[in-house]
Scaffold this active site. Structure first.
Site, PDB file in Angstrom:
ATOM      1  N   ASP A  36       7.710  31.991 -72.061  1.00  0.00           N
ATOM      2  CA  ASP A  36       6.533  31.139 -72.019  1.00  0.00           C
ATOM      3  C   ASP A  36       6.260  30.652 -73.445  1.00  0.00           C
ATOM      4  O   ASP A  36       6.702  31.272 -74.420  1.00  0.00           O
ATOM      5  CB  ASP A  36       5.354  31.955 -71.491  1.00  0.00           C
ATOM      6  CG  ASP A  36       4.032  31.239 -71.634  1.00  0.00           C
ATOM      7  OD1 ASP A  36       3.915  30.105 -71.144  1.00  0.00           O
ATOM      8  OD2 ASP A  36       3.120  31.809 -72.262  1.00  0.00           O
ATOM      9  N   ASP A 245       2.313  35.715 -70.937  1.00  0.00           N
ATOM     10  CA  ASP A 245       0.980  36.264 -71.195  1.00  0.00           C
ATOM     11  C   ASP A 245      -0.076  35.824 -70.201  1.00  0.00           C
ATOM     12  O   ASP A 245      -1.144  36.427 -70.119  1.00  0.00           O
ATOM     13  CB  ASP A 245       0.506  35.835 -72.595  1.00  0.00           C
ATOM     14  CG  ASP A 245       0.093  34.370 -72.621  1.00  0.00           C
ATOM     15  OD1 ASP A 245      -1.078  34.092 -72.887  1.00  0.00           O
ATOM     16  OD2 ASP A 245       0.942  33.503 -72.362  1.00  0.00           O
TER      17      ASP A 245
END
Length: 294
Positions: A36, A245
């Site tokens: 990510d 996250d």
């Protein structure tokens, strides 16, 4: 003779667990690494720290394959793909939370899923019913009829998007779109998520950030896209590691053989992970790579 019984506390057991996990991963040999961007690969200032770059490049030099996996459009990802050398050394880019997969070296679109015209019309119906500002995308342009908050401009500016304001999304959107985005304060997004989930079926409604609500085709998410990519490359699930996250990272953290959450991750992402690494401001990606993939 007496038998002594020892109770192992969680604090004592954790190093043993991570050692076992580390040995397992090394045995499986991680071949595909999914990263990510925001809150994971980059710092709070949106830069890739030197430690992450070094570890990623070493992983690639050893034969590993890297894919960026982001909710961003391609215009918001290209800078980081080039900084890591994916456009030269090879790699992939998953965008729009899994609606698109690109070959980073050739720019070829490998995988695509869009909302149908009927689904778009229904989403716009619900937005108008509750007076919710929504945004969609046409190439590298954000298209909206009434979005005008600071989080909307964050999306536009972070991703180097053009901005097209239209009189009516209903009349404008006659082309396939990968997703719709709703922006606003976290409390507003939480309530809006409930409304849209109650009103819509056949699509996915989820928060990617506390201030972003996304609507995508059903079964479009980072986890599904990542597993499609792994399968197309002949890589087993056990040989995949994913770092993230946010709420939109939960599926790929869960699907990967080793799912890693950042120390700064949302709690649901941590709960889905096999391992919690350091924060995005402390080279957490590098720490995870060194522990499990080198």
């Amino acid at each position: 003779a007496t038998t002594e019984i020892y109770t192992l506390s969680l604090h004592d057991a954790l190093p043993i667990y991570t050692d076992i996990l580390s040995s397992k991963v090394k045995y499986m040999h991680i071949k595909l690494l999914a990263l990510d961007i925001d809150g994971t690969l980059v710092t709070t200032e949106k830069n890739i720290p030197a430690g992450n770059k070094t570890a990623i490049r070493r992983f690639m030099k050893n034969g590993g394959i890297v894919t960026i996996a982001s909710g961003r459009p391609i215009s918001g990802v290209t800078r980081y793909a080039e900084e890591l050398g994916l456009n030269v050394g090879g790699g992939y880019v998953i965008t729009y939370n899994g609606s698109r997969i690109f070959d980073a070296r050739t720019g070829e679109l490998l995988y695509e899923k869009n909302l149908s015209a009927e689904q778009s019309a229904r989403i716009i119906d619900v937005a108008e019913k509750y007076n919710v500002p929504i945004t969609t995308y046409k190439g590298d342009t954000a298209v909206t009829d009434n979005a005008d908050d600071k989080y909307f401009y964050l999306e536009v500016n972070l991703n180097n998007l053009g901005l097209q304001r239209v009189q009516s999304l209903r009349k404008e959107v006659t082309y396939p779109v990968p997703k719709y985005l709703i922006t606003g304060e976290p409390d507003y997004i939480t309530e809006t998520e409930k409304l849209f989930k109650n009103e819509l079926s056949g699509v996915s409604v989820f928060r990617s950030e506390p201030f972003f609500l996304e609507i995508t085709p059903l079964m479009v998410d980072k986890g599904t896209a990542l597993m499609w990519l792994a399968d197309s490359l002949g890589i087993r699930r056990e040989q995949v590691m994913a770092c993230g996250d946010g709420y939109n990272d939960i599926t790929m953290i869960s699907e990967a053989g080793i799912g890693v959450a950042m120390e700064n991750a949302q709690e649901p992402a941590k709960n889905a992970a096999d391992f919690v690494t350091l924060s995005n401001d402390d080279n957490g990606v590098a720490a995870a790579i060194k522990k499990f993939a080198l």
